[in-house]
Design a protein around this motif. Structure first.
Motif, PDB file in Angstrom:
ATOM      1  N   GLY A 107       0.828  -1.210   0.000  1.00  0.00           N
ATOM      2  CA  GLY A 107       0.000   0.000   0.000  1.00  0.00           C
ATOM      3  C   GLY A 107       0.860   1.257   0.000  1.00  0.00           C
ATOM      4  N   TRP A 108       1.875   1.298   0.870  1.00  0.00           N
ATOM      5  CA  TRP A 108       2.710   2.502   0.958  1.00  0.00           C
ATOM      6  C   TRP A 108       3.563   2.712  -0.296  1.00  0.00           C
ATOM      7  N   ALA A 109       4.050   1.615  -0.848  1.00  0.00           N
ATOM      8  CA  ALA A 109       4.867   1.747  -2.061  1.00  0.00           C
ATOM      9  C   ALA A 109       4.028   2.399  -3.156  1.00  0.00           C
ATOM     10  N   TRP A 110       2.807   1.911  -3.284  1.00  0.00           N
ATOM     11  CA  TRP A 110       1.900   2.440  -4.318  1.00  0.00           C
ATOM     12  C   TRP A 110       1.582   3.913  -4.042  1.00  0.00           C
ATOM     13  N   GLU A 111       1.328   4.204  -2.775  1.00  0.00           N
ATOM     14  CA  GLU A 111       0.962   5.574  -2.406  1.00  0.00           C
ATOM     15  C   GLU A 111       2.108   6.547  -2.710  1.00  0.00           C
ATOM     16  N   LEU A 112       3.329   6.145  -2.351  1.00  0.00           N
ATOM     17  CA  LEU A 112       4.464   7.039  -2.594  1.00  0.00           C
ATOM     18  C   LEU A 112       4.679   7.254  -4.099  1.00  0.00           C
ATOM     19  N   LEU A 113       4.683   6.140  -4.841  1.00  0.00           N
ATOM     20  CA  LEU A 113       4.989   6.251  -6.273  1.00  0.00           C
ATOM     21  C   LEU A 113       3.919   7.042  -7.021  1.00  0.00           C
ATOM     22  N   THR A 114       2.665   6.700  -6.750  1.00  0.00           N
ATOM     23  CA  THR A 114       1.603   7.308  -7.573  1.00  0.00           C
ATOM     24  C   THR A 114       1.008   8.546  -6.919  1.00  0.00           C
ATOM     25  N   GLY A 115       0.832   8.504  -5.581  1.00  0.00           N
ATOM     26  CA  GLY A 115       0.206   9.630  -4.886  1.00  0.00           C
ATOM     27  C   GLY A 115       1.177  10.786  -4.695  1.00  0.00           C
ATOM     28  N   VAL A 116       2.307  10.495  -4.040  1.00  0.00           N
ATOM     29  CA  VAL A 116       3.249  11.574  -3.717  1.00  0.00           C
ATOM     30  C   VAL A 116       4.054  11.984  -4.949  1.00  0.00           C
ATOM     31  N   TRP A 117       4.584  11.000  -5.636  1.00  0.00           N
ATOM     32  CA  TRP A 117       5.463  11.332  -6.773  1.00  0.00           C
ATOM     33  C   TRP A 117       4.710  11.441  -8.108  1.00  0.00           C
ATOM     34  N   GLY A 118       3.464  10.984  -8.090  1.00  0.00           N
ATOM     35  CA  GLY A 118       2.617  11.188  -9.271  1.00  0.00           C
ATOM     36  C   GLY A 118       3.016  10.400 -10.509  1.00  0.00           C
ATOM     37  N   LEU A 119       3.586   9.220 -10.317  1.00  0.00           N
ATOM     38  CA  LEU A 119       3.912   8.415 -11.508  1.00  0.00           C
ATOM     39  C   LEU A 119       2.600   7.881 -12.094  1.00  0.00           C
ATOM     40  N   PRO A 120       2.509   7.849 -13.423  1.00  0.00           N
ATOM     41  CA  PRO A 120       1.251   7.379 -14.038  1.00  0.00           C
ATOM     42  C   PRO A 120       1.005   5.906 -13.728  1.00  0.00           C
TER      43      PRO A 120
END
Ligand code: SER
Length: 866
Positions: A107-120
């Motif tokens: 969950g956190w990996a996904w949140e950081l990559l897509t939520g915080v860093w905004g990767l598509p």
């Protein structure tokens, strides 16, 4: 986003989720013989995963310096040829020690990559181990990843292991699609530069044993690792890691120094140089030094590869070292050791470059010759014997030759190379010492569960304890107690010795070692019943004498800083009851007057009887108070700080004196070089220095007896004068002896027998060595006129013979001194020979000499008749 911001936002993200942020461990692992270099963020927590150690927190995050050039994780071959593998890289990681598990990690990996860093999201792919239903389900449940982007792979891709042994488990990786037109599932894990792994989430649940068996761990852990350079490239929308702000300044510096542009054909060499520079600099900053074995050889190989790529950029002279300040500027803010130890790194790199530079051109020439020859033939094989020559004579590591051969479409005959290496190894092994095998280790036998190895030895040398675990190692046993005053070998200080008393049975503790948090007492025997109370007694004298050397080591370290400079950092040490050895980084010999000042400064501190105080504190507080941390040492956040008056402050777990007066007297006994850029001082304290003084005193007393009327300080001059006199007398004596011998030879010639018109001399003479025999032979030949002579002498217990024949007889009668002397030598149990006019021989049977000389006329006659 700059790379510094990427790093910081990762750490902030996990700090907000209850993670302790810890410093990177050194790239040179401490206490882990299975690793040459730190190859993953989890290395420093290996003991926690294996339940051998604990930490005061259960969630951690950091950025870890990693080097992957050997062992299970080796990316060397890829470096430079692709844009996303490195020998040195940073691994951003978060860990759970038996705390959260797959759900939060995913969950956190996904949140950081897509939520915080905004990767598509559409560009991300997740892989899971084919048996890991749970992870696969969680990806669907806790993230909004496209379910078609969850792929399953086998062990090769999705089972992560630290090395041949150690913590491991199934993993789930996140890959990113950087293609222009969309990614086919087949392209994930296919080695494409445009579909690459970003982050690995490992679910550590096993320990791989030496026999390959997987043992289930008592707790489940999370270990994640993300490639800092890769994620920075992605977030900066750069086509490669080398186009990020982590590399650009270094590549620009290379361009300036070499005058080449970062374009084909210089692109790959420039990348390799930039990459290898990082690995070398970080490893050297953490205390490693290029050398001929193990870790040092890996560094040497890296440097030599980089130097050879430098040739492709037109660099004939050392140049890598000039790049160190640029690297320090880029990485220094996060890794200040590069700045602090910059000058040291530069000197080590420079001296290595220089030493390889001396043979590099000649090696390249040989390589060209061999490939030139091969061009004319159909063979694609580069001979192993030539690779060996390149290695042995020109210092080309085998992988460098392989790389160069591959570039011209050849393959090195490695079998032959290995065989030659093996042969050489056997030769040198015969000359060297064979290491004693320690013997096999059995499994631990658990006697009592619960906490163990509580160290009480700072306060006391005696403890009542209980046995927790035992195991056999070869002929000996290792015992773990619940509490113990025994100090386990670490930080250079030797392990305590003493006894364990099990009721009536007493067993000597031969050594004390550490394994994870465990303190292992090495003993010769154990009683049958291990349930009783044990009395653990440390040998007090040894402990005290060790403490003298340890406190003295700190004083020496501080004095070195004051006298030769701050760069003289500890690079290794031995603290024993009878001596200390201190290795430190410094590029030239410490001058005798500097050594004197250092010794005087330490003794001044000894006489000052400075208090030695220890305090357990936070790492950052200790550093703020100016405590010296050691090269490449791994520290937890709580550290022990040892302060000696105003003189020294170091982080150290060792056992020390109460005050410096207990050192008694400190004495340096030697200073020398151990490796390039590393010096060694050996010194004595306490009993050991007193014993040395007594021994020296005896020598002085003897000298006084020999020179009763000379003041002591004049004795060396007097001895020197005597030696010179003696030399002159010897010269004179030799001259007299030669004259005397020549006149003796004259008598011999006078009284010689005549045989068919030629003189035959056979006589015993006095001589001290072969040289003198030769001059006697010369004199005899000169005076004989026309004749043959054999002279014999007994030198030591052996016979020395010389035969001479005058030139006319050699010509006319074909008489040969060599043959004659051989015949005579045979009669005294020896042999020899030489030229026709003069020949030397030897024999063992001195009592037969007279008889042999008496036979000379007969032998000559026989030779004349034959
Ligand atoms: N240990 C794993 C790796 O190195 C994740 O940190 O990939």
């Amino acid at each position: 986003m700059t790379s510094a911001e990427v790093r910081q936002s990762f750490l902030d993200f996990f700090r907000q989720r209850g993670h302790e942020i810890v410093p990177s461990a050194p790239v040179i692992p401490q206490d882990d013989p299975t690793l040459l270099f730190t190859n993953a963020g989890m290395n420093q927590f290996k003991d926690v995963f294996l339940c051998q150690g604990t930490r005061p927190y259960r969630r951690v995050a950091d950025t870890q310096k990693c080097i992957r050039v050997s062992g299970k994780h080796n990316d060397l071959e890829e470096v430079g040829r692709d844009t996303y593998h490195h020998t040195f890289f940073e691994m951003l990681g978060n860990w759970s020690f038996g705390d959260y598990y797959k759900r939060e990690a995913i969950g956190w990996a996904w949140e950081l990559l897509t939520g915080v860093w905004g990767l598509p999201k559409r560009r991300l792919w997740a892989t899971v181990h084919h048996t890991d239903e749970e992870a696969s389900k969680l990806w669907r449940e806790v993230t909004d990843i496209d379910p078609g982007h969850i792929l399953r792979f086998g062990d090769k891709e999705n089972f992560w292991e630290m090395g041949e042994t150690g913590p491991c488990g199934p993993c789930s990786e996140i890959h990113i699609d950087l293609t222009a037109g969309g990614c086919d599932p087949e392209w994930v894990n296919a080695g494409r530069a445009d579909v690459i792994e970003l982050w690995n989430l490992v679910f550590i649940q096993y320990d791989r044993k030496a026999d390959r068996v997987l043992a289930e761990l008592p707790a489940k852990h999370v270990d994640t690792g993300m490639g800092m350079e890769r994620v920075t490239a992605v977030l900066q929308s750069k086509p490669s890691n080398y186009d990020t702000d982590l590399f650009i300044p270094v590549l620009e510096a290379i361009a300036v120094i070499t005058g080449r542009t970062y374009r084909d054909p210089y692109q790959v060499p420039m990348r390799v140089v930039a990459d290898h520079l990082r690995a070398l600099s970080f490893a050297i900053a953490d205390g490693a030094i290029p050398s001929n074995e193990g870790r040092g050889y890996v560094l040497r190989r890296l440097l030599r590869r980089a130097a050879r790529y430098g040739r492709q950029l037109g660099m004939e002279q050392p140049f890598l070292y000039q790049l160190v300040p640029t690297l320090a500027k880029v990485m220094g803010p996060s890794f200040p050791e590069l700045v602090e130890r910059g000058p040291h790194i530069q000197r080590v790199v420079h001296s290595e470059e220089e030493s390889f530079g001396r043979t590099l051109s000649r090696g390249l020439e040989l390589f060209e010759q061999v490939t030139g020859r091969l061009r004319g033939s159909s063979s694609r094989i580069f001979p192993g014997v030539e690779a060996f020559r390149l290695f042995d004579t020109f210092g080309f590591p085998a992988d460098l030759t392989e790389l160069m051969a591959r570039e011209v479409g050849l393959e090195v005959e490695m079998k032959e190379f290995q065989a030659l290496m093996e042969e050489q190894r056997r030769r040198s092994q015969l000359a060297g010492k064979l290491r004693l095998a320690e013997g096999e280790t059995s499994e631990w036998q658990i006697i009592r569960e619960g906490e163990h190895s509580l160290f009480t030895g700072y306060q006391s040398l005696r403890e009542s304890a209980r046995v927790c675990q035992v195991r056999r190692q070869g002929e000996l046993f290792q015992v773990v107690l619940d509490r113990t005053p025994f100090y386990a070998e670490s930080g250079g200080q030797v392990g305590d010795r003493g006894v364990l008393r099990f009721g009536d049975v007493q067993s000597a503790v031969l050594d004390t070692r550490k394994e994870g948090d465990g303190i292992l007492h090495v003993v010769e025997r154990l009683p049958d019943d291990l349930s009783c109370e044990v009395e653990a007694l440390v040998e007090a004298d040894l402990r005290l004498n060790t403490a003298r050397h340890h406190t003295a080591t700190h004083l020496l370290h501080a004095a070195l800083h004051r006298v030769v400079g701050e760069h003289a950092r500890q690079a290794g040490s031995l603290v024993a009851p009878d001596r200390l050895r201190f290795d430190f980084t410094h590029f030239e010999a410490v001058r005798p007057e500097e050594l004197e000042r250092i010794e005087a400064m330490v003794n001044e501190a000894v006489r000052g009887d400075l208090a030695v105080e220890t305090e357990v504190t936070r790492y950052d507080e200790a550093r703020a108070k100016g405590a010296m941390a050691l090269f490449g040492e791994k520290y937890g956040d709580r550290v022990r700080m040892v302060t000696i008056g105003e003189f020294s402050r170091e982080l150290c777990g060792g056992t020390h004196l109460r005050s410096t007066g207990q050192i008694g007297y400190f004495r340096i006994v030697s200073e020398g070089s151990v490796a390039s850029g590393v010096r060694r001082i050996e010194a004595l304290a306490g009993e050991a220095s007193a014993a040395l003084i007594r021994q020296e005193q005896r020598v002085l007393d003897d000298l006084r007896r020999v020179f009763p009327s000379t003041p002591i300080e004049k004795i060396p001059g007097q001895v020197q004068a005597l030696l010179e006199d003696r030399k002159a007398l010897e010269r004179h004596l030799r001259k007299l002896q030669a004259e005397e011998a020549a006149s003796g030879i004259g008598d011999l010639v006078q009284s010689a027998k005549e045989l068919d018109g030629l003189k035959v001399v056979a006589a015993r003479v006095e001589a001290r060595d072969g040289e003198e025999m030769k001059s006697l032979g010369d004199a005899l030949r000169a005076q004989l006129g026309r004749g043959v002579g054999v002279l014999g002498a007994v030198i030591g217990e052996k016979v020395s013979l010389i035969a001479v024949v005058t030139d006319d007889l050699v010509r006319e009668k074909k008489l040969q001194a060599g043959r004659l002397v051989a015949e005579v030598a045979k009669m005294v149990g020896g042999g020899g020979g030489g030229r026709p006019h003069m020949a030397l021989a030897g024999g063992k049977e001195a009592d037969k000499l007279e008889e042999a000389l008496a036979a000379v006329p007969r032998l000559v006659r026989n030779m004349l008749c034959s």
